[in-house]
Write a protein that holds these residues in place. Sequence first.
Motif, mmCIF file in Angstrom:
data_model
loop_
_atom_site.group_PDB
_atom_site.id
_atom_site.type_symbol
_atom_site.label_atom_id
_atom_site.label_comp_id
_atom_site.label_asym_id
_atom_site.label_seq_id
_atom_site.Cartn_x
_atom_site.Cartn_y
_atom_site.Cartn_z
ATOM 1 N N LEU A 140 0.848 -1.179 0.000
ATOM 2 C CA LEU A 140 0.000 0.000 0.000
ATOM 3 C C LEU A 140 0.893 1.242 0.000
ATOM 4 O O LEU A 140 1.726 1.407 -0.870
ATOM 5 N N GLY A 174 -8.324 -13.534 3.592
ATOM 6 C CA GLY A 174 -7.911 -12.162 3.314
ATOM 7 C C GLY A 174 -7.035 -11.602 4.413
ATOM 8 O O GLY A 174 -6.745 -10.406 4.434
ATOM 9 N N GLN A 202 -4.848 -13.891 -1.507
ATOM 10 C CA GLN A 202 -5.245 -12.491 -1.649
ATOM 11 C C GLN A 202 -4.284 -11.681 -0.791
ATOM 12 O O GLN A 202 -4.203 -11.879 0.416
ATOM 13 N N ASP A 234 -9.859 -7.157 0.291
ATOM 14 C CA ASP A 234 -10.743 -6.225 -0.401
ATOM 15 C C ASP A 234 -11.994 -7.018 -0.751
ATOM 16 O O ASP A 234 -11.904 -8.099 -1.356
ATOM 17 N N ALA A 235 -13.161 -6.518 -0.366
ATOM 18 C CA ALA A 235 -14.396 -7.288 -0.499
ATOM 19 C C ALA A 235 -14.712 -7.622 -1.952
ATOM 20 O O ALA A 235 -15.045 -8.766 -2.279
ATOM 21 N N ASP A 236 -14.617 -6.640 -2.846
ATOM 22 C CA ASP A 236 -14.929 -6.897 -4.261
ATOM 23 C C ASP A 236 -13.984 -7.940 -4.845
ATOM 24 O O ASP A 236 -14.403 -8.868 -5.549
ATOM 25 N N GLU A 237 -12.683 -7.776 -4.560
ATOM 26 C CA GLU A 237 -11.696 -8.715 -5.083
ATOM 27 C C GLU A 237 -11.906 -10.106 -4.492
ATOM 28 O O GLU A 237 -11.766 -11.124 -5.181
ATOM 29 N N GLN A 265 -15.503 -9.100 8.185
ATOM 30 C CA GLN A 265 -15.175 -9.209 6.763
ATOM 31 C C GLN A 265 -16.357 -9.782 5.981
ATOM 32 O O GLN A 265 -16.620 -9.371 4.849
ATOM 33 N N ARG A 296 -18.544 -7.016 5.257
ATOM 34 C CA ARG A 296 -18.064 -6.207 4.128
ATOM 35 C C ARG A 296 -18.398 -6.883 2.786
ATOM 36 O O ARG A 296 -18.683 -6.198 1.808
ATOM 37 N N SER A 323 -20.797 -5.232 -0.334
ATOM 38 C CA SER A 323 -20.251 -4.989 -1.669
ATOM 39 C C SER A 323 -21.364 -4.962 -2.713
ATOM 40 O O SER A 323 -22.341 -5.728 -2.642
#
Length: 576
Positions: free
Chosen positions: A133, A263, A289, A293-296, A315, A318, A322
């Motif tokens: 990051l 995750g 992962q 990240d929820a979408d990923e 999580q 989350r 999404s």
Amino acid sequence: MTAPSIVFGPRLDEEPGQGAQTIAGYLREVVARYGPREAVVLRQGACRISWSYDDLMERAMAVARALVGCGTAKGERVGILMTNRPEFLSSLFGTALAGGVPVALSTFSTPSELDHLLGASQVSTLLFERQVLKKDFGAMLAEIDPAIVQGRPGSLASMHFPYLRRLVSLGDVPDREGQPAGEVSGAVETWERFLSRGAAIPPEVVLTRSEGVHPADTGGIFFSSGTTSLPKGIVHSQRAIAVQWWRWPRLFAMHEPVRSWTGNGFFWSGNVSMVVGAAFSTGGAVILQRLFDADEALDLIERERVTFLNGRPHQWARLQGSARWPGADLSSVRYVPRGELVRQHPSVATDWEVPMSYGCTETMTICTSFVADDPQGGFEGSFGAPLPGNVLKIVEPISRRVVPVGTVGEMCIKGPTLMSGYLGKAPEECFDEEGFFCTGDAGRVDAAGRFFWEGRMTEMIKTGGANVAPVEVDEVIARIPGVKRTQTVGVPDDLLGEMVVACIVPIDGAKLDEATVVARCKAEIASFKIPRRVLFFREEDYAVTGNEKVKSSEVRALAVARLAADTAEAVRPPLA
């Protein structure tokens, strides 16, 4: 006379499914069984990296040969500071093959925390991911110790870290197979240059070294979360790590190759134990992962046909929040610990229930458990019986005397997966006279030898003369749709001693109210455990550490301040 609260698990050598009890031995055994099968997957944008078991062995051998070529001796510590990427696993197993000790370091570390971790662990080699990051660990290391900038690759001479000799930088995950060089400076060398140092080392040398490692030798070092103090280094034997890897499929009733995902970082013992063990012990694959990240995550679960998800209730919340959630295909999912929210998805059809278990980092995850497909398994409120090789006792916390069956006291444990000790601590600072680790958790056992956890002794809420474990309340609240984070605390109360108060951070846009939360709790837990007040906060109000844990003392202070403000508002006279 009531029997004492001492319970013996079955013999370890009678446990089904166990194999080699060193890390290198475990790898060699699963590679021999499953060689060409897919073992490791990482998706990064349009790129899909896939390693077979044979590939994993080859990559681990390359790391091991490099370490041997650099002069790494048996028992030397090798730090691994990486997100969940294939090189984490090749570094973990490669270090073990070379006879070294992998030390898992958190990528959430601040400069002061990293300084502490490197100093406490005394690693001689650090394999680190350059950029995570917004964190540049190369710059962070140089800030901590300027000698890193001034040194030469492979020959660091640091007064600040006197044991640290070599730093190896791993760049970004590439868009294709292969690793870009990345920028390095001073004493830091590239991943490619590091691997090239093993070119002249015959593979047979590495395999011979690995055969000289014994189950009782040090296998790895993990650090505690450090939410209330500096992280403690927890030392585990080779056997502790391997035993747990082998036993997950039996405990979870996994009878087919498992494709497992998390995750959360592999620098936490529970993740690297459950996710790796469930996959590799069944001939399945680890689906990586790097950062949650929820979408990923939904995309990975769908495209990689993931069967085992290892995460936390917030999580799962989350994932539900999404935009991808309603249309996601999660039909492959079968095993989800604490996954009630995931099972609400219309495409998920599984009747699997996680077997209730108890454990901690000091026991390399669980030490008591039921078995998922045991027809007699499960008992309301119990966390199972001691696993093979373990002995459990319940003691009075001051006198340390064993209490009678059914009496609540402090839970103490010893066995094959118990830590060897804490870094820098003498045995008597880690264990009692009989070698038991005293967990600080309250609990009891029944006449059948089942363990009942009653919460942390220091965090127990005492309300109206009864004890309430905050985690028990939070487990219920976390399953309510729209809850992103929950922390139950005890707030001083003149009548009750302490009042149970739930502090909740909702998902953005979710509509939650106190009545909904209280009604859910009334349906699932005893009346004295139901929160007397439910308070809602913003994400930024919570004091959250890098591993998404929350300091209960700070949340309690928030709750006290909020309740005081509410009281002041209620008694304020109206304006004229």
